[in-house]
Motif scaffolding. Structure first.
Motif, PDB file in Angstrom:
ATOM      1  N   ASP A 172      -3.826   2.560   8.495  1.00 26.38           N
ATOM      2  CA  ASP A 172      -4.615   2.755   7.301  1.00 26.38           C
ATOM      3  C   ASP A 172      -4.066   1.684   6.139  1.00 26.38           C
ATOM      4  O   ASP A 172      -4.871   1.598   5.180  1.00 26.38           O
ATOM      5  CB  ASP A 172      -3.735   4.282   7.095  1.00 26.38           C
ATOM      6  CG  ASP A 172      -4.224   5.296   7.778  1.00 26.38           C
ATOM      7  OD1 ASP A 172      -5.402   5.069   8.395  1.00 26.38           O
ATOM      8  OD2 ASP A 172      -3.342   6.276   7.929  1.00 26.38           O
ATOM      9  N   CYS A 173      -2.834   1.400   6.198  1.00 26.78           N
ATOM     10  CA  CYS A 173      -2.549   0.393   5.074  1.00 26.78           C
ATOM     11  C   CYS A 173      -3.168  -0.771   5.284  1.00 26.78           C
ATOM     12  O   CYS A 173      -3.728  -1.549   4.243  1.00 26.78           O
ATOM     13  CB  CYS A 173      -1.004   0.169   5.438  1.00 26.78           C
ATOM     14  SG  CYS A 173      -0.053   1.414   4.822  1.00 26.78           S
ATOM     15  N   ILE A 209       0.799  -1.298  -0.157  1.00 21.98           N
ATOM     16  CA  ILE A 209       0.090  -0.005  -0.092  1.00 21.98           C
ATOM     17  C   ILE A 209       0.856   1.232  -0.066  1.00 21.98           C
ATOM     18  O   ILE A 209       0.776   2.171  -0.770  1.00 21.98           O
ATOM     19  CB  ILE A 209      -0.706  -0.037   1.259  1.00 21.98           C
ATOM     20  CG1 ILE A 209      -1.783  -1.355   1.160  1.00 21.98           C
ATOM     21  CG2 ILE A 209      -1.824   1.126   1.021  1.00 21.98           C
ATOM     22  CD1 ILE A 209      -2.624  -1.497   0.298  1.00 21.98           C
ATOM     23  N   CYS A 210       1.694   1.259   1.119  1.00 23.66           N
ATOM     24  CA  CYS A 210       2.534   2.660   1.140  1.00 23.66           C
ATOM     25  C   CYS A 210       3.951   2.414   0.397  1.00 23.66           C
ATOM     26  O   CYS A 210       4.530   3.555   0.750  1.00 23.66           O
ATOM     27  CB  CYS A 210       2.458   3.262   2.781  1.00 23.66           C
ATOM     28  SG  CYS A 210       3.522   2.058   3.539  1.00 23.66           S
ATOM     29  N   LYS A 245      -9.772  -3.274   2.018  1.00 27.03           N
ATOM     30  CA  LYS A 245     -10.700  -3.063   1.093  1.00 27.03           C
ATOM     31  C   LYS A 245     -10.639  -3.560  -0.412  1.00 27.03           C
ATOM     32  O   LYS A 245     -11.405  -3.813  -1.238  1.00 27.03           O
ATOM     33  CB  LYS A 245     -10.739  -1.364   1.166  1.00 27.03           C
ATOM     34  CG  LYS A 245     -11.533  -0.700   2.159  1.00 27.03           C
ATOM     35  CD  LYS A 245     -11.508   0.781   1.760  1.00 27.03           C
ATOM     36  CE  LYS A 245     -12.416   1.529   2.986  1.00 27.03           C
ATOM     37  NZ  LYS A 245     -12.540   2.853   2.737  1.00 27.03           N
ATOM     38  N   LYS A 246      -9.078  -3.642  -0.649  1.00 28.00           N
ATOM     39  CA  LYS A 246      -8.801  -4.088  -1.849  1.00 28.00           C
ATOM     40  C   LYS A 246      -9.042  -5.513  -1.941  1.00 28.00           C
ATOM     41  O   LYS A 246      -9.602  -5.850  -2.854  1.00 28.00           O
ATOM     42  CB  LYS A 246      -7.228  -3.921  -2.242  1.00 28.00           C
ATOM     43  CG  LYS A 246      -6.875  -2.544  -2.424  1.00 28.00           C
ATOM     44  CD  LYS A 246      -5.405  -2.219  -2.716  1.00 28.00           C
ATOM     45  CE  LYS A 246      -4.523  -3.352  -3.514  1.00 28.00           C
ATOM     46  NZ  LYS A 246      -3.156  -3.039  -3.599  1.00 28.00           N
ATOM     47  N   ALA A 264      -6.739  -0.228   4.076  1.00 30.88           N
ATOM     48  CA  ALA A 264      -6.710  -0.274   2.546  1.00 30.88           C
ATOM     49  C   ALA A 264      -6.667  -1.571   1.858  1.00 30.88           C
ATOM     50  O   ALA A 264      -7.126  -1.817   0.789  1.00 30.88           O
ATOM     51  CB  ALA A 264      -5.598   0.556   2.027  1.00 30.88           C
ATOM     52  N   ARG A 265      -5.638  -2.581   2.548  1.00 34.03           N
ATOM     53  CA  ARG A 265      -5.560  -3.885   2.126  1.00 34.03           C
ATOM     54  C   ARG A 265      -6.810  -4.545   2.177  1.00 34.03           C
ATOM     55  O   ARG A 265      -7.108  -5.344   1.450  1.00 34.03           O
ATOM     56  CB  ARG A 265      -4.220  -4.552   2.935  1.00 34.03           C
ATOM     57  CG  ARG A 265      -4.369  -5.939   2.625  1.00 34.03           C
ATOM     58  CD  ARG A 265      -3.254  -6.812   3.709  1.00 34.03           C
ATOM     59  NE  ARG A 265      -4.035  -6.536   4.830  1.00 34.03           N
ATOM     60  CZ  ARG A 265      -4.835  -7.585   5.152  1.00 34.03           C
ATOM     61  NH1 ARG A 265      -5.529  -8.475   4.614  1.00 34.03           N
ATOM     62  NH2 ARG A 265      -5.429  -7.391   6.561  1.00 34.03           N
TER      63      ARG A 265
END
Length: 149
Positions: free
Chosen positions: A33-34, A11-12, A40-41, A37-38
């Motif tokens: 946050d990562c 992610i980052c 969600k993906k 996001a992971r």
């Protein structure tokens, strides 16, 4: 001790040391946050691989409801149908199935129309070329042995 090697976060893109319990399977760092996001993906990929899961689940859940549920919200041509009567006749599950089927058929038909683009090379005020049907009509009008003068 290959698990202790650093790797980039998917992610980052920052380098991190994977958790020893997860090892080489860990793709994202521990940053919340990562992780969000992971997740969600991953959920998006799962939904793309299983597109009908939530449709079927929603139909089953609506059928189990204690109170009669409202008809599905459908696109304009289908929304004008009397879904309350269909729900009375077929039940909630049957009506939802018919609605989803109608939605699939409607989108399929609309995509078929989009495939046929208008021919802009031909002028709009010209007549189409003469077809075999017009020749058949003239034979039918005069009879098989007669000719038009």
């Amino acid at each position: 001790m290959s698990d202790a090697r650093k790797k980039p976060c998917c992610i980052c893109r920052r380098w991190f040391r994977p958790d020893p319990r997860i090892g080489s399977r860990q793709r994202a760092c521990r940053n919340p946050d990562c992780q969000v996001a992971r997740r969600k993906k991953k959920q998006k990929r799962w939904r793309e691989r299983n597109p009908d899961y939530f449709i079927a689940r929603r139909i089953l859940d609506r059928g189990k409801a204690d109170r009669p549920s409202e008809p599905l919200r459908l696109p304009p041509p289908l929304s004008r149908l009397p879904w309350d009567i269909a729900q009375f006749q077929f039940g909630v599950k049957g009506t939802d199935f018919i609605g989803v089927l109608g939605k699939v058929l409607l989108s399929s038909a609309q995509s078929q129309f989009e495939a046929y683009l208008t021919d802009s090379a031909r002028l709009s005020y010209t007549l189409p070329p003469s077809s075999a049907q017009s020749q058949i009509d003239s034979v039918a009008a005069f009879g098989p042995g007669e000719k038009n003068a």
